[in-house]
Design an enzyme around this catalytic site. Structure first.
Site, PDB file in Angstrom:
ATOM      1  N   ARG A 177      54.170  39.560  34.715  1.00 33.35           N
ATOM      2  CA  ARG A 177      53.631  39.017  35.466  1.00 33.35           C
ATOM      3  C   ARG A 177      54.251  39.151  37.127  1.00 33.35           C
ATOM      4  O   ARG A 177      55.072  37.489  36.498  1.00 33.35           O
ATOM      5  CB  ARG A 177      52.077  38.447  35.780  1.00 33.35           C
ATOM      6  CG  ARG A 177      51.602  37.854  37.046  1.00 33.35           C
ATOM      7  CD  ARG A 177      50.341  36.996  36.785  1.00 33.35           C
ATOM      8  NE  ARG A 177      49.042  38.396  36.250  1.00 33.35           N
ATOM      9  CZ  ARG A 177      48.057  37.755  36.606  1.00 33.35           C
ATOM     10  NH1 ARG A 177      48.006  36.642  36.952  1.00 33.35           N
ATOM     11  NH2 ARG A 177      47.204  39.110  36.088  1.00 33.35           N
TER      12      ARG A 177
ATOM     13  N   HIS B  75      47.448  46.257  39.005  1.00 39.26           N
ATOM     14  CA  HIS B  75      47.355  46.049  37.758  1.00 39.26           C
ATOM     15  C   HIS B  75      46.454  46.811  36.653  1.00 39.26           C
ATOM     16  O   HIS B  75      45.152  46.901  35.963  1.00 39.26           O
ATOM     17  CB  HIS B  75      46.022  44.819  38.167  1.00 39.26           C
ATOM     18  CG  HIS B  75      46.220  43.705  37.821  1.00 39.26           C
ATOM     19  ND1 HIS B  75      46.372  43.506  36.295  1.00 39.26           N
ATOM     20  CD2 HIS B  75      45.050  42.774  37.047  1.00 39.26           C
ATOM     21  CE1 HIS B  75      45.853  42.162  35.512  1.00 39.26           C
ATOM     22  NE2 HIS B  75      45.279  41.808  36.368  1.00 39.26           N
TER      23      HIS B  75
ATOM     24  N   GLN C 275      44.058  45.191  33.452  1.00 36.73           N
ATOM     25  CA  GLN C 275      42.611  44.355  33.777  1.00 36.73           C
ATOM     26  C   GLN C 275      41.930  46.586  33.922  1.00 36.73           C
ATOM     27  O   GLN C 275      40.678  46.248  33.586  1.00 36.73           O
ATOM     28  CB  GLN C 275      42.703  44.820  35.389  1.00 36.73           C
ATOM     29  CG  GLN C 275      41.737  44.096  36.542  1.00 36.73           C
ATOM     30  CD  GLN C 275      40.664  42.716  34.908  1.00 36.73           C
ATOM     31  OE1 GLN C 275      41.572  41.786  35.740  1.00 36.73           O
ATOM     32  NE2 GLN C 275      39.474  43.266  35.302  1.00 36.73           N
TER      33      GLN C 275
ATOM     34  N   ASP D 244      37.362  42.724  45.035  1.00 31.08           N
ATOM     35  CA  ASP D 244      38.119  42.329  44.492  1.00 31.08           C
ATOM     36  C   ASP D 244      38.728  41.277  45.509  1.00 31.08           C
ATOM     37  O   ASP D 244      38.109  41.192  46.418  1.00 31.08           O
ATOM     38  CB  ASP D 244      39.576  42.685  44.176  1.00 31.08           C
ATOM     39  CG  ASP D 244      40.407  41.893  43.954  1.00 31.08           C
ATOM     40  OD1 ASP D 244      40.275  40.495  43.452  1.00 31.08           O
ATOM     41  OD2 ASP D 244      41.710  42.037  43.840  1.00 31.08           O
TER      42      ASP D 244
ATOM     43  N   CYS E  74      37.091  41.905  38.944  1.00 29.24           N
ATOM     44  CA  CYS E  74      38.355  41.812  37.981  1.00 29.24           C
ATOM     45  C   CYS E  74      38.305  39.919  38.224  1.00 29.24           C
ATOM     46  O   CYS E  74      39.036  39.472  36.586  1.00 29.24           O
ATOM     47  CB  CYS E  74      39.502  42.201  38.448  1.00 29.24           C
ATOM     48  SG  CYS E  74      40.418  41.045  40.249  1.00 29.24           S
TER      49      CYS E  74
ATOM     50  N   ARG F   7      39.180  42.650  28.764  1.00 26.88           N
ATOM     51  CA  ARG F   7      40.715  42.202  28.199  1.00 26.88           C
ATOM     52  C   ARG F   7      41.278  41.944  27.227  1.00 26.88           C
ATOM     53  O   ARG F   7      42.336  42.804  27.233  1.00 26.88           O
ATOM     54  CB  ARG F   7      41.486  40.777  29.527  1.00 26.88           C
ATOM     55  CG  ARG F   7      41.197  40.873  31.739  1.00 26.88           C
ATOM     56  CD  ARG F   7      41.460  42.258  31.696  1.00 26.88           C
ATOM     57  NE  ARG F   7      43.620  41.989  31.702  1.00 26.88           N
ATOM     58  CZ  ARG F   7      43.888  40.963  32.708  1.00 26.88           C
ATOM     59  NH1 ARG F   7      43.392  40.143  33.364  1.00 26.88           N
ATOM     60  NH2 ARG F   7      45.069  40.860  32.275  1.00 26.88           N
TER      61      ARG F   7
HETATM   62  N1   CP Z   1      42.020  39.255  36.326  1.00 25.78           N
HETATM   63  C1   CP Z   1      42.945  38.593  35.846  1.00 25.78           C
HETATM   64  O1   CP Z   1      43.542  38.859  35.787  1.00 25.78           O
HETATM   65  O2   CP Z   1      42.674  37.259  35.949  1.00 25.78           O
HETATM   66  P1   CP Z   1      44.073  36.168  35.867  1.00 25.78           P
HETATM   67  O3   CP Z   1      45.053  36.294  37.142  1.00 25.78           O
HETATM   68  O4   CP Z   1      43.133  34.993  35.478  1.00 25.78           O
HETATM   69  O5   CP Z   1      44.992  36.263  34.763  1.00 25.78           O
HETATM   70  N1  NVA Z   2      44.322  40.794  43.959  1.00 23.35           N
HETATM   71  C1  NVA Z   2      44.530  39.967  43.161  1.00 23.35           C
HETATM   72  C2  NVA Z   2      43.755  39.699  41.696  1.00 23.35           C
HETATM   73  C3  NVA Z   2      43.934  38.732  40.653  1.00 23.35           C
HETATM   74  C4  NVA Z   2      43.824  39.540  39.367  1.00 23.35           C
HETATM   75  C5  NVA Z   2      46.217  39.161  43.133  1.00 23.35           C
HETATM   76  O1  NVA Z   2      47.328  40.276  43.267  1.00 23.35           O
HETATM   77  O2  NVA Z   2      46.612  38.049  43.325  1.00 23.35           O
END
Ligand code: CP
Ligand code: NVA
Length: 309
Positions: free
Chosen positions: A108, A135, A138, A226, A265, A293
């Protein structure tokens, strides 16, 4: 060849469908077992996944960890700040070293190019656990949720209201691969990456980008939003104000199909991108979506490690 899952296109439509079927059936097969009990076939026994987090996470961290346990494998979870990566070791050197220890790597990161470089230099599969660009894990969970509740993913109309962000990019990509239209309601200045839209359209994706939230949401089968401020972005009052007309509220849900589903998400910012009455309402599938997930990523891990397809 070593597989990678940096974006949905890495698996293609056939790979995605295979993974979705696997996720649905593997979820059913273990119903009722304690969550930490491995699946009966434990297909990843002896395998280890390393996870690198440069950003916060609840769902991705726990669902990948539990996914590996249920597949019979193990994990090593690292925050980049505690790694040499966090003090300047290159992503290439990190890739070479981790490839000698583990069977797959999830990352990540704020910089999609880092995930690409990790995959380029690693000898093991690399999985995108969220970047600034996309993502895909997701959206695998979202697709599984839609499949379970609607019986199909093809042809259903998705409406996205709000920021043109990483999650939207993966929805647009999914639509172009699997054949569902995506209508985007987004204020000027916060559009999705035009290159992502162009790639999707070149693949035959049907995408509408509108400034009118009503046009985007009218008749939609799936309504999704989101956070307006993603991780790594500065909190900006001007952005919040621009987004407010795109808030998912009861009036907008009423414009969608009568049996429309709401997805998010998570984490959610209630009262910003969505109101309580919607996210906690009867059309919301957010808890199944979050659970999936786990199931979707088990299929991604199996596909990446050559156990599927
Ligand atoms: N939706 C998602 O990726 O959640 P987290 O940021 O908690 O991993
Ligand atoms: N768009 C958000 C998604 C979090 C799961 C981010 O990147 O923070």
């Amino acid at each position: 060849m070593t597989r990678r899952f940096l974006d949905l296109a890495d698996a293609g439509a056939a790979g995605i469908r295979l993974m979705l079927d696997e996720a649905v059936s593997r979820k059913k097969a273990r119903a009722g077992l304690p969550k930490g009990t491995p699946d009966r076939d434990a297909p990843l026994a002896g395998h280890t996944l390393a996870m690198i987090f440069e950003k916060n996470s609840t769902r991705t961290r726990v669902s990948f960890d539990m996914a590996m346990r249920q597949l019979g494998g193990t994990t090593i979870v690292m925050d980049s700040g505690g790694m040499q990566l966090g003090r300047g070791e290159t992503i290439a050197d990190t890739a070479h070293v981790l490839s000698r220890y583990v069977d797959a790597i999830m990352i990540r990161t704020d910089d999609h190019q880092k995930a690409v470089d990790l995959a380029k230099h690693a000898d093991v599969p690399v999985i995108n656990g969220l970047t600034d660009r996309s993502h895909p894990c997701q959206i695998m969970a979202d697709l599984q949720t839609v499949l379970e509740h609607k019986g199909r993913v093809d042809g259903l109309g998705w409406a996205w209201l709000g920021d043109g962000n990483n999650v939207l990019h993966s929805i647009v990509e999914a639509g172009s691969l699997l054949g569902f239209p995506v209508r985007i309601g987004c204020p000027d200045g916060y559009d999705p990456d035009p290159a992502v839209l162009a790639d999707a359209r070149a693949r035959g994706g049907e995408i509408l980008l509108s400034r009118d939230p009503v046009e985007a949401v009218r008749g939609a089968d799936i309504v999704v939003t989101d956070t307006w401020i993603s991780m790594g972005q500065a909190h900006a009052e001007a952005k919040l104000a621009a987004m407010m007309p795109y808030q998912v509220d009861a009036a907008k849900m009423a414009l969608a199909a009568s049996d429309a589903a709401f997805l998010h998400c998570l984490p959610a910012h209630r009262g910003e991108e969505v109101v309580d009455a919607v996210i906690d309402g009867p059309q919301s599938l957010i808890w199944d979506e979050a659970e999936n997930r786990l199931h979707a990523q088990k299929a991604v891990l199996l596909w990446c490690l050559g156990k599927l397809g």
